[in-house]
Design a protein around this motif. Structure first.
Motif, short mmCIF file in Angstrom:
data_model
loop_
_atom_site.label_atom_id
_atom_site.label_comp_id
_atom_site.label_asym_id
_atom_site.label_seq_id
_atom_site.Cartn_x
_atom_site.Cartn_y
_atom_site.Cartn_z
N GLY A 1 0.82 -1.22 0.00
CA GLY A 1 0.00 0.00 0.00
C GLY A 1 0.85 1.26 0.00
N SER A 2 2.12 1.14 -0.27
CA SER A 2 3.02 2.29 -0.22
C SER A 2 2.67 3.36 -1.26
N ALA A 3 2.97 4.60 -0.89
CA ALA A 3 2.78 5.70 -1.85
C ALA A 3 3.83 5.61 -2.97
N ASN A 4 4.89 4.86 -2.70
CA ASN A 4 5.93 4.67 -3.72
C ASN A 4 5.50 3.51 -4.63
N GLN A 5 5.13 3.84 -5.86
CA GLN A 5 4.56 2.85 -6.78
C GLN A 5 5.53 1.69 -7.04
N SER A 6 6.82 1.98 -7.16
CA SER A 6 7.80 0.94 -7.49
C SER A 6 7.89 -0.10 -6.38
N ILE A 7 7.95 0.36 -5.14
CA ILE A 7 8.08 -0.61 -4.04
C ILE A 7 6.76 -1.36 -3.87
N SER A 8 5.67 -0.69 -4.15
CA SER A 8 4.37 -1.34 -4.04
C SER A 8 4.28 -2.52 -5.04
N GLU A 9 4.78 -2.29 -6.24
CA GLU A 9 4.74 -3.37 -7.25
C GLU A 9 5.62 -4.55 -6.83
N VAL A 10 6.80 -4.25 -6.30
CA VAL A 10 7.69 -5.33 -5.82
C VAL A 10 6.98 -6.11 -4.71
N ALA A 11 6.31 -5.37 -3.82
CA ALA A 11 5.66 -6.01 -2.66
C ALA A 11 4.55 -6.95 -3.10
N VAL A 12 3.76 -6.52 -4.07
CA VAL A 12 2.64 -7.36 -4.54
C VAL A 12 3.19 -8.65 -5.14
N ARG A 13 4.26 -8.52 -5.93
CA ARG A 13 4.86 -9.70 -6.57
C ARG A 13 5.45 -10.63 -5.51
N ALA A 14 6.17 -10.06 -4.56
CA ALA A 14 6.83 -10.89 -3.53
C ALA A 14 5.79 -11.60 -2.67
N GLU A 15 4.72 -10.91 -2.33
CA GLU A 15 3.70 -11.51 -1.48
C GLU A 15 3.04 -12.71 -2.18
N ARG A 16 2.93 -12.63 -3.51
CA ARG A 16 2.38 -13.76 -4.27
C ARG A 16 3.27 -14.99 -4.06
N GLU A 17 4.59 -14.78 -4.10
CA GLU A 17 5.52 -15.91 -3.88
C GLU A 17 5.43 -16.42 -2.45
N GLU A 18 5.26 -15.48 -1.54
CA GLU A 18 5.21 -15.86 -0.13
C GLU A 18 4.04 -16.78 0.19
N SER A 19 2.96 -16.65 -0.56
CA SER A 19 1.80 -17.51 -0.27
C SER A 19 2.20 -18.99 -0.45
N PHE A 20 3.12 -19.27 -1.40
CA PHE A 20 3.58 -20.66 -1.58
C PHE A 20 4.47 -21.09 -0.41
N HIS A 21 5.27 -20.15 0.08
CA HIS A 21 6.14 -20.49 1.22
C HIS A 21 5.28 -20.86 2.43
N ARG A 22 4.23 -20.07 2.65
CA ARG A 22 3.37 -20.34 3.81
C ARG A 22 2.68 -21.69 3.66
N ALA A 23 2.26 -21.98 2.42
CA ALA A 23 1.59 -23.27 2.20
C ALA A 23 2.56 -24.41 2.50
N HIS A 24 3.82 -24.21 2.15
CA HIS A 24 4.83 -25.24 2.42
C HIS A 24 5.01 -25.44 3.92
N ALA A 25 5.16 -24.33 4.64
CA ALA A 25 5.35 -24.43 6.10
C ALA A 25 4.12 -25.08 6.72
N GLU A 26 2.95 -24.63 6.30
CA GLU A 26 1.68 -25.16 6.84
C GLU A 26 1.61 -26.67 6.64
N SER A 27 2.00 -27.13 5.45
CA SER A 27 1.83 -28.56 5.17
C SER A 27 2.70 -29.39 6.12
N PHE A 28 3.89 -28.93 6.45
CA PHE A 28 4.75 -29.68 7.37
C PHE A 28 4.26 -29.55 8.81
N MET A 29 4.00 -28.30 9.23
CA MET A 29 3.63 -28.08 10.63
C MET A 29 2.33 -28.83 10.94
#
Lengths: 250, 323
Positions: A113-141
Motif C-alpha cells: 500500500g506504499s505511496a511509492n509505486q515501485s516498491i508497491s509493485e515489488v511487494a505485490v509480486r513478492a507476497e504472491r511468492e510468499e503464499s507458496f512459502h506459507r503453504a509449504h510451512a503449513e503442510s509440514f507443521m
C-alpha cells in the motif's frame, strides 16, 4: 536501478533487505539436509525467492547489489537476530521458516500500500511468492502435529517455544520507521504488525492442535544496530570468496 | 499394453528395429536388471553431485549468482528425484531402498563426486568440466535409449544440463579473463579436476557390454572420452590454461590430441567408495538421513491417521444412510 528514496524510507528498506538476505543465506545451508528429496527442492526454491526479494530491495538502495550486500562492515547491517540465527536442527529451520514467512506476509502487505509505486509493485509480486512459502510451512507443521506421535510433536513444540522469543526481534523497527510511515512509504508500524503476527501464529497453533500460548512468549526485541552472536562468522563465510580478490568482478 | 518376447534373440530384433520398452512390458530379466542398475547409478550421481555443489553455495560471491547456483543444485536434485521414480517403477528396489543403500555406502555413483571441492574455482571446474563430461555421456544415452521412461526423463535432463553448461562456461570465462589470482585459482582447480573428468567416461567399453547391445548406450566410452579431449584441450589452452598432462601431444597424422596413458586406479577406488572424499560425503548424507527419520515417520503416521479418519467418516456416513 536505484530510485530516489528519503533517508527514512531507505533506512526502512535496508532492515527488510538485510533480513531477506540473511534468511536466504541461512536457508541455503539446508539444501540437501532435508528429510527427503522433495524437501530439498522446496528449500532450494524458497531460498532463491528470499534472495530474489533481497536483490529487489537492495536495488532501491544501490547500483552495485553484490558489493553492497556482501562487503559492508558488520555494524552496517540492519538484519534482525532471528534472520541471522544459525539453526542447528532441521526442525528449527522449519519453525523459523514458518514464523519468518508469517511476518514477511505482513511486511509485504504493509509495503503493497506504499505511496511509492515501485516498491508497491515489488511487494505485490513478492507476497504472491510468499503464499507458496506459507503453504509449504503449513503442510509440514500441520502434518507433524497430526501424527499423534508424542516425540515428534514435542520436537516441534520445543522448537517453537525456543524460537518464539527470538522471532519477536523481527519487529524491532528501523530507527526512522515513524518518519517512513508519515511519508506514506510504509503503511503499518512494526508494533501493529507484531500484534497481528501474534494473533496469526496463535491461530495457526490452535488449528494444528498445539497447546502453546504465544502471549506468554516474551523476547527482547533486540537492536538492529547490534549484530547477533555468530553474525561475524556468517558474514565471513558469505565474504570468503569475494574477499579473495575484492576489487575484481566474480 | 503388455508385450513379451519369446527369447533374447526376439527381444534383440525388437531393439534393433527401433523398439522402445515400456514399464508394463514383460521385458527380459537381464534387460530389466542392467537398465535398472544404470538408472540407479545415474540417480545416485545426480544426488551426490547436488550435494557436492551445495558446500560452496553459501560462499557464492554474488546474490544473483547464488540464485543461479541454487537453481542448478535444485535441477540436479530434481533429476535425481525423477530418475529414482523411473528406477523404482522397474520394480527392483523402492526409492527409499536405493537412497538408504546409497547412504550406507553400498551403491555406486560417478567418480567425480568422490572428490571435495576445495576452492570456489573447483565449483567452477565442476560446473564446466565435470558437467560437460556428464552431459556428453547423458546425451549419448538419450540418442538411442530404448527404455521409454528413461528416454523421456533424459529429454528434460539433457535440456537443463545444456543451460548448466553454458553457465559453467560463463563462470570459467569470468575466472579465465579475470585477475591473475582468479586465473591461478582455476589453473589449480584444473589440476585437481582434469583427470577425474576424463576418467568419468570409464575405461574402453567391453565389446560385449549389454548396454551397448540393448542401445541404452549409443556410443563406446573411448569414443566419447576422445571427443571430450578433442573439444576441451584446445578450449582450455585457448583460455591460457595448462592441461596437467606432460605427455599431452597433438598427433598430426590422426589430427587428434593424445593424452598420456590413463591411470584407472583412482576411478576403481571411487567405485569401491574409496575415493578421496567418499567416506566424508557418504557419512554426512547418512547422518542427515538418520537425523531426519523422525520427520518421515511423523508424516507417514499423519497420512495413516488421515486414511483411518476418512475410513471412519465413510463408515459413519454409511451407517447414517442405512439408519
Amino acid at each position: 536501478m536505484t530510485s530516489e528514496l528519503s533517508p527514512a524510507a531507505a533506512d526502512y528498506l535496508l532492515a527488510f533487505a538485510d533480513d531477506e538476505h540473511m534468511i536466504g543465506a541461512r536457508h541455503t545451508a539446508w539444501i540437501g539436509m532435508g528429510p527427503f528429496l522433495e524437501e530439498d527442492l522446496a528449500f532450494c526454491s524458497i531460498a532463491q525467492d528470499e534472495l530474489g526479494h533481497a536483490v529487489a530491495l537492495y536495488e532501491f538502495l544501490t547500483d552495485d547489489v553484490d558489493r553492497f550486500a556482501l562487503l559492508r562492515k558488520p555494524q552496517e547491517y540492519r538484519s534482525c537476530a532471528f534472520a541471522e540465527l544459525e539453526c542447528g536442527d532441521w526442525v528449527d529451520a522449519l519453525v523459523r521458516h514458518w514464523l519468518y514467512d508469517r511476518a514477511e506476509q505482513l511486511r509485504w502487505e504493509a509495503l503493497s500500500g506504499s505511496a511509492n509505486q515501485s516498491i508497491s509493485e515489488v511487494a505485490v509480486r513478492a507476497e504472491r511468492e510468499e503464499s507458496f512459502h506459507r503453504a509449504h510451512a503449513e503442510s509440514f507443521m500441520s502434518r507433524i502435529s497430526a501424527s499423534n506421535d508424542t516425540s515428534s510433536i514435542s520436537k516441534l513444540s520445543e522448537a517453537i517455544v525456543r524460537l518464539l522469543p527470538v522471532a519477536q526481534g523481527i519487529w524491532q523497527p528501523s530507527d526512522r520507521e515513524e518518519e517512513a510511515i508519515r511519508e506514506g512509504f510504509a503503511t503499518a508500524s512494526s508494533a501493529s504488525m507484531a500484534q497481528s503476527w501474534n494473533s496469526m501464529i496463535q491461530e495457526d497453533l490452535l488449528r494444528w492442535g498445539l497447546d502453546i500460548d504465544v502471549s506468554s512468549s516474551t523476547g527482547a526485541l533486540g537492536s538492529r544496530t547490534e549484530r547477533s552472536q555468530g553474525f561475524e562468522r556468517l558474514l565471513a563465510s558469505l565474504q570468503e570468496v569475494i574477499n579473495i580478490d575484492p576489487a575484481t568482478a566474480w | 499394453m503388455l508385450r513379451s518376447w519369446k527369447d533374447l534373440d526376439h527381444f534383440q530384433e525388437f531393439i534393433d528395429s527401433g523398439g522402445i520398452v515400456e514399464p508394463g512390458d514383460d521385458m527380459p530379466d537381464e534387460y530389466r536388471s542392467e537398465v535398472f542398475r544404470f538408472i540407479e547409478f545415474h540417480a545416485n550421481s545426480e544426488l551426490m553431485g547436488g550435494l557436492t555443489e551445495r558446500d560452496w553455495i553459501p560462499k557464492t560471491p554474488g546474490l544473483r549468482l547464488k540464485q543461479i547456483f541454487l537453481a542448478k543444485t535444485q535441477d540436479e536434485i530434481g533429476h535425481a528425484h525423477l530418475l529414482y521414480m523411473v528406477a523404482a517403477d522397474m520394480g527392483v528396489k523402492s526409492r527409499n531402498q536405493m537412497i538408504e543403500e546409497l547412504f550406507a555406502g553400498k551403491s555406486r555413483f560417478h567418480n567425480v563426486f568422490h572428490y571435495q571441492a576445495v576452492t570456489w574455482a573447483d565449483q567452477v571446474a565442476i560446473a564446466f568440466l565435470v558437467d560437460a563430461a556428464a552431459f556428453a555421456s547423458q546425451r549419448a544415452v538419450f540418442a538411442q535409449c530404448t527404455y521409454g521412461p528413461y528416454k523421456r526423463v533424459l529429454k528434460r535432463i539433457v535440456a537443463e544440463e545444456g543451460f548448466h553448461l553454458r553457465h559453467g562456461e560463463d563462470m570459467l570465462m569470468s575466472l579465465a579473463e579475470g585477475s591473475p589470482i582468479q586465473h591461478q585459482m582455476f589453473q589449480e582447480a584444473l589440476e585437481r579436476w582434469w583427470w577425474p573428468a576424463v576418467q568419468l567416461f570409464g575405461p574402453d567399453s567391453d565389446p560385449a557390454d549389454p548396454l551397448l547391445k540393448w542401445k541404452i548406450k549409443s556410443e563406446r566410452n573411448e569414443v566419447l572420452r576422445m571427443a571430450y579431449i578433442q573439444k576441451f584441450v584446445p578450449l582450455l589452452q585457448g583460455y591460457g590454461f595448462k592441461i596437467p598432462d606432460d605427455e599431452l601431444r597433438y598427433d598430426e597424422a590422426s589430427k587428434k590430441w593424445l593424452t598420456s596413458e590413463i591411470d584407472w586406479e583412482p576411478l576403481k577406488a571411487t567405485m569401491r567408495n574409496g575415493g578421496p572424499d567418499s567416506r566424508r560425503r557418504i557419512a554426512n548424507a547418512s547422518a542427515n538421513w538418520s537425523e531426519t527419520r523422525w520427520v518421515r515417520d511423523a508424516l507417514d503416521a499423519a497420512a495413516d491417521n488421515q486414511s483411518k479418519n476418512a475410513a471412519a467418516d465413510g463408515l459413519a456416513r454409511s451407517a447414517g444412510t442405512a439408519a
